[in-house]
Design an enzyme around this catalytic site. Structure first.
Site, PDB file in Angstrom:
ATOM      1  N   VAL A  59       0.811  -1.315   0.006  1.00 28.22           N
ATOM      2  CA  VAL A  59      -0.043  -0.045   0.050  1.00 28.22           C
ATOM      3  C   VAL A  59       0.998   1.195   0.179  1.00 28.22           C
ATOM      4  O   VAL A  59       1.705   1.510   0.879  1.00 28.22           O
ATOM      5  CB  VAL A  59      -1.051  -0.084   1.232  1.00 28.22           C
ATOM      6  N   CYS A  60       0.667   2.269  -0.955  1.00 27.93           N
ATOM      7  CA  CYS A  60       1.431   3.191  -1.326  1.00 27.93           C
ATOM      8  C   CYS A  60       1.437   4.165   0.071  1.00 27.93           C
ATOM      9  O   CYS A  60       2.373   4.500   0.382  1.00 27.93           O
ATOM     10  CB  CYS A  60       0.997   4.009  -2.355  1.00 27.93           C
TER      11      CYS A  60
END
Length: 271
Positions: free
Chosen positions: A142-143
């Site tokens: 997840v960025c």
């Protein structure tokens, strides 16, 4: 003061959004257009994965389909981003531009000044992230779980994420500025070993990321966010923005590129 082109392309499909960024890079490389700042949204919402990111075993394709989203692979690196209620920006400028440092990290700093000023337009006090150690990485797909160099943070939480690539002598930097985030839907896009770990990740996310409407007293929408960040980029980069008219032939080129690359499993599931 230098004049750059400005494109607000509105809400487009994930494939067309990525194709238009690539087309603008190509046209600037060919000298057909000046440097460009582009704003856009996503319809339907999309999950973009980084150029080198693995999909199998990390991304929940059933979750994407269940929520009516679409997956697309970016030209840029980094981790997956859910693009839903947000303003997305892209900057296309030559590597040889006199204001562009050769270093990717330092170019981030220059270009992200526009983001910093955009937040100021919304009365949000943001600052640049300076990570202590990359060794602290969680390994998450997840960025928004971790800021990178010179991304924007508010109260220690990531408020804008960016990625950059350089091709054909041109810098393409694009990024996500969340207006609202649905954490449940976000974590429905990723595969975890079990529900306990997934729930723990979801709860800890609130301590790591923040959206504009989590901060401002009066909620803002896409158009208001566009206006603020357009002024912010003009001030932060010391430029004047003039609308760029994209011709019918150019749009045809964009849609052909979307079909040829960004709508294909060969591209999107290549890793």
């Amino acid at each position: 003061m230098e004049t750059w082109s400005f494109v607000d392309s509105g809400h487009l499909t994930p494939a067309v959004n990525m194709a238009l960024d690539e087309a603008l890079l190509n046209w600037h490389s060919e000298g057909r257009i000046p440097p460009v700042l582009r704003f856009y949204g996503w319809k339907p919402a999309g999950l973009s994965v980084g150029y080198f990111q693995k999909v199998e075993g990390r991304i929940d394709i059933e979750g994407i389909n269940r929520n009516g989203y679409q997956l697309v692979r970016r030209q840029t690196g980094g981790r997956a981003v859910l693009h839903d209620d947000e303003l997305t920006y892209s900057i296309i400028v030559s590597e040889d531009h006199p204001n562009m440092p050769a270093s990717v990290k330092e170019a981030y700093l220059v270009l992200s000044r526009g983001l910093l000023e955009g937040f100021k337009q919304l009365n949000i006090e943001a600052e640049f992230a300076i990570p202590e150690e990359k060794l602290n990485s969680t390994g998450s797909a997840v960025c928004f779980e971790e800021p990178s160099w010179y991304e924007l943070i508010v109260d220690g939480k990531k408020a804008a994420g960016s990625a950059q690539t350089r091709k054909k002598g041109v810098i393409l930097q694009h990024g996500s500025i969340p207006i609202n985030v649905d954490e449940d839907k976000l974590f429905d896009m990723f595969i975890y070993k079990n529900e306990r770990i997934k729930e723990r990740a979801r709860k800890s996310f609130a301590d790591k990321a923040i959206a504009i409407n989590d901060i401002v007293e009066t909620p803002v929408n896409y158009d208001q966010t566009c206006s603020a960040f357009k002024s912010g980029f003009e001030k932060g980069l010391n430029i004047k923005l003039e609308p760029l008219k994209i011709s019918d032939d150019q749009w045809k080129e964009v849609y052909e590129l979307a079909e040829k690359r960004y709508n294909t499993n060969e591209w999107n599931y290549s890793r």
